[in-house]
Design an enzyme around this catalytic site. Structure first.
Site, short mmCIF file in Angstrom:
data_model
loop_
_atom_site.label_atom_id
_atom_site.label_comp_id
_atom_site.label_asym_id
_atom_site.label_seq_id
_atom_site.Cartn_x
_atom_site.Cartn_y
_atom_site.Cartn_z
N GLY A 46 0.83 -1.19 0.00
CA GLY A 46 0.00 0.00 0.00
C GLY A 46 0.87 1.24 0.00
CD GLN A 51 3.37 5.60 2.76
OE1 GLN A 51 2.37 5.10 2.27
NE2 GLN A 51 4.37 4.87 3.24
CB CYS A 97 5.24 1.78 7.16
SG CYS A 97 4.76 3.38 6.49
CG LEU A 98 6.70 1.07 0.94
CD1 LEU A 98 6.15 1.44 -0.43
CD2 LEU A 98 7.87 0.10 0.79
CG HIS A 139 -0.53 1.13 7.34
ND1 HIS A 139 0.44 0.57 8.15
CD2 HIS A 139 0.14 2.02 6.54
CE1 HIS A 139 1.62 1.11 7.85
NE2 HIS A 139 1.47 1.98 6.88
CD GLU A 140 -1.12 2.41 2.84
OE1 GLU A 140 -0.70 3.57 2.77
OE2 GLU A 140 -0.37 1.43 3.06
CG HIS A 143 0.37 6.60 5.63
ND1 HIS A 143 1.49 7.07 6.29
CD2 HIS A 143 0.63 5.30 5.36
CE1 HIS A 143 2.37 6.09 6.41
NE2 HIS A 143 1.88 5.00 5.86
NI NI Z 1 2.72 3.10 5.64
#
Ligand code: NI
Length: 175
Positions: A46, A51, A97-98, A139-140, A143
């Site tokens: 995701g 991000q 998480c990236l 999670h997304e 963000h």
């Molecule tokens: Ni993340």
């Protein structure tokens, strides 16, 4: 399509709430496609606009099938203004998480959610999800609200996660 630069925590855009998108036009579709490419190139499940430095409520998710774990493939979901409309139960998954390279933590989440979003044609979609998709979408969407996964931990666990993250970054040669 072009790859975008992923921001690492503690970049301030990661902790800033994003704006709703007013109109799903070609510019938004191009951003969604660049985000999807960036997610695939970095092997993420995701990616949210924050991000990649975009304070727009945009999210991509693509969960591959994992037969062993009973996970069904979602295909590519490209979402504009996603939001949770219902949630129930509790679950804990190990999340990555990236924007936190090298950090993997168990995060408490709702087990099942119903979420809504506008698709790339501006059409409203409603999805009922459990398992990994439920966790990923929470999670997304976090963000897009300027909330990162360590913020879902107790203060003590958050401190420990930040220490682990600093260690992981040093190992990976990231400052
Ligand atoms: Ni993340």
């Amino acid at each position: 399509m072009s790859e975008m630069k992923i921001l690492y925590y503690p970049h301030e855009i990661l902790t800033t709430p994003a704006q709703a998108v007013g109109n799903v036009d070609d510019e938004i579709r191009k951003l969604l496609d660049d985000m999807a490419e960036t997610m695939y190139l970095n092997k993420g499940l995701g990616l949210a606009g924050n991000q990649v430095g975009l304070l727009k409520r945009l999210v991509c998710i693509d969960i591959p099938e994992d037969e062993e774990q009973g996970i069904k493939a979602t295909g590519l979901l490209q979402m504009v203004n996603p939001r949770i409309v219902e949630s129930e139960g509790e679950v804990e998954f190990q999340e990555g998480c990236l924007s936190f390279p090298g950090l993997y933590i168990d995060v408490p989440r709702a087990a099942k959610v119903t979420f809504e979003y506008l698709d790339r044609n501006g059409k409203l979609q409603t999805v009922h999800a459990d398992g990994l998709l439920s966790v990923a979408v929470q999670h997304e969407i976090d963000h897009t609200n300027g909330v990162v996964f360590i913020d879902r931990l107790t203060p003590k666990a958050r401190k420990r996660a930040l220490r682990d993250y600093e260690r992981a970054k040093r190992k990976l040669g990231i400052n």
